[in-house]
Write an enzyme that holds these catalytic residues in place. Structure first.
Site, PDB file in Angstrom:
ATOM      1  CG  ASP A 198      -2.619  -0.658   4.668  1.00 23.26           C
ATOM      2  OD1 ASP A 198      -3.557  -0.756   5.477  1.00 23.26           O
ATOM      3  OD2 ASP A 198      -1.427  -0.526   5.020  1.00 23.26           O
ATOM      4  CE1 TYR A 201       1.694  -1.345   1.629  1.00 28.01           C
ATOM      5  CE2 TYR A 201       1.647  -2.156   3.861  1.00 28.01           C
ATOM      6  CZ  TYR A 201       1.213  -1.263   2.911  1.00 28.01           C
ATOM      7  OH  TYR A 201       0.321  -0.291   3.238  1.00 28.01           O
ATOM      8  CG  ASP A 231      -6.039   9.775  -9.427  1.00 29.78           C
ATOM      9  OD1 ASP A 231      -6.659   8.984 -10.157  1.00 29.78           O
ATOM     10  OD2 ASP A 231      -5.107  10.485  -9.852  1.00 29.78           O
ATOM     11  CE  LYS A 233      -1.690   8.575 -10.340  1.00 27.70           C
ATOM     12  NZ  LYS A 233      -2.777   9.563 -10.409  1.00 27.70           N
TER      13      LYS A 233
END
Ligand code: NAD
Length: 478
Positions: free
Chosen positions: A229, A125, A205, A172
């Site tokens: 988000d 972002y 995930d 991740k």
């Protein structure tokens, strides 16, 4: 009396804001309202940010901002007011509680009661994007130590204050060892300061899959911006409806409170919208400004109203709901329940719920930073990496050697696979022949050589070690 800034927003915004303010004022909120106009009309008047500088002054002066959703006009060029506000005001923490209201609002997860704490300023972002070649565009993912420390500490302090038992981190970092790796590392460091709170880390995930399937195994979740988000919308939706969730954006000085949904323009002006999401934001605001008793009164009356089956169209279900009401009638029902408590839903107690005061970030001692090479990114239309290596080798100087070429991160030279698909965007890694390099002059030398050889360098990235630890990732397959 606390002065707050209010923006009624667009679409259903004015209706749900009026309902929300009516409820909290009836409950005894001691607030003085200063209203500003932001959003669609400001955008369309030619202000690409959707907000005037006078409005910024008011927001910064009052420090507390209750904002209804706004409409971002279609077409390019308009900057997201939410992202700008969060970043200008340093609202680093986005807090979204997602609790099931079973059996009054249908959900597959009756025991769900989680809070997502999303980092709110960094990650992809930063919005730093570039087209670099005909075929490749890039978005920079920036993660900082202060950013990680602030959000992770916020999550643990929040858990401690709210008597929650566990904080889970999603990243991740098996793939993004530098960026997500830092977030995970900071999480492990800070978790040690809170031995009474359980902590765990999941790869995003499988973590996301678990959260969608069995959210009741989680409690507080903390994660970088993009994951937060996406997952906070998923969490709000599976808890019952995105229309029911509020969010707090908390900074060291200022804070902004809102619903998580948008301005639903098709529902505007019909007295249909559910004001609950914004009301939930307002309850967090009341807690934040220390009016915890009022927050408690509002929340318990709201829970009772939901329990009574007084529902707006979006959560109305024939067998469970009793009366279908509009926005205004819903607000009146909540007001008539002020002072009451829910029978079956868990009543809230906000005895100890005021704003969290966290220590300010202390910059760490400088690290020993050594330059060990450089990645040159090259726009090249060829397809055979061996050919590119021959061209590139012409430019390496005394200090560095061409060590590797990758295409979209995967090593294609030396010993690449002919099956690997290549674009026109190549990363050529030069590394020092003898450890640390005294100064950056060699990079200018390399670039100069590239100019001479007509090699189209589109950017460079320096390779450093910090306290002897490699500060860059290997090529995939290296
Ligand atoms: P949205 O959340 O506004 O609406 C999606 C659908 O959800 C609506 O059609 C409606 O059926 C339902 N819904 C949403 N809120 C509801 C409520 N309170 N009560 C009843 N039903 C409700 O999402 P969208 O349609 O994708 O976006 C519309 C506009 O809102 C866009 O301009 C978008 O940019 C903006 N938006 C603003 C914010 C914000 O200001 N925080 C957030 C998201 C979207």
């Amino acid at each position: 009396m606390t002065k707050i800034t209010v923006a009624k927003g667009d679409g259903i915004g004015p209706e749900i804001m009026d309902a929300t303010l009516k409820i909290i004022l009836a409950a005894g909120a001691e607030i003085e309202i200063e209203e500003i106009t932001v959003g669609e009309s400001v955008y369309l008047a030619g202000n690409a940010a959707g907000i005037s500088s006078e409005s910024w002054d008011i927001i910064r002066r009052n420090k507390i901002f209750l904002k209804a959703p706004i409409t971002t006009p279609q077409g390019g060029g308009y900057k997201s007011l939410n992202v700008t506000t969060r970043k200008f005001l340093g609202l680093y923490s986005n807090v979204r509680p997602c609790t099931s209201l079973h059996p009054y609002v249908s959900t597959k997860h009756p025991d769900m009661d989680i809070v997502i704490i999303r980092e709110n300023e960094e990650d992809l972002y930063a919005g730093i994007e570039h087209q670099q070649t005909d075929e490749v565009v890039q978005c920079l993912k920036l993660i900082s130590r202060p950013g990680c420390e602030k959000i992770v500490r916020y999550a643990f302090e929040y858990a401690r204050q709210q008597g929650r038992k566990k904080v889970t981190c999603f990243t991740k970092d098996n793939i993004m060892k530098q960026t997500d790796g830092l977030f995970h590392r900071v999480f492990d460091e800070i978790a040690k300061e809170y031995p009474e709170i359980e902590n765990e880390h999941w790869i995003i995930d499988i973590g996301a899959a678990k959260m969608a399937d069995t959210p009741e195994i989680f409690d507080v979740l903390v994660m970088p911006n993009l994951y937060g988000d996406v997952l906070s919308d998923v969490a709000a939706q599976i808890a019952g409806s995105v229309g029911l969730a509020g969010s707090a954006n908390i900074g060291e000085e200022c804070a902004m409170f809102e619903a998580i949904h948008g301005s639903a323009p098709r529902r505007a002006g019909q007295n249909m919208a559910n004001p609950s999401g914004l009301l939930q934001g307002a309850v967090m605001m009341l807690n934040h400004i220390g009016q915890t008793k009022v927050a408690e009164r509002v929340q318990n009356a709201w829970l009772k109203t939901i329990e009574d089956g007084t529902h707006t169209y979006d959560i109305f279900k024939d067998k469970v709901s009793k009366v279908k009401v509009g926005t205004k009638e819903f607000a009146d029902a909540v007001i008539s329940n002020l002072g009451k408590k829910p029978d079956l839903l868990k009543e809230v107690s906000y005895a100890n719920n005021a704003a969290l005061v966290l220590p300010t970030y202390q910059r760490k001692p400088k690290q020993d930073k050594e330059l060990v090479g450089v990645d040159l990114f090259v726009h090249w239309d060829g397809s055979n990496p061996d050919e590119l290596a021959e061209i590139i080798k012409r430019v390496d100087g005394n200090e560095v050697d061409l060590k590797m070429i990758t295409n979209r991160g995967i090593k294609v030279w030396p010993n690449g696979f002919k099956e690997t698909f290549c674009t026109d965007h190549w990363r050529c890694r030069f590394q020092s022949k003898s450890g640390s390099i005294a100064n950056k002059a060699f990079i200018a030398g390399l670039l100069d050589n590239c100019l001479r050889e007509d090699i189209d360098v589109i950017k460079t990235e320096n390779l450093y070690t910090f306290n002897g630890k490699q500060g860059f990732s290997l090529g995939q397959g290296q």
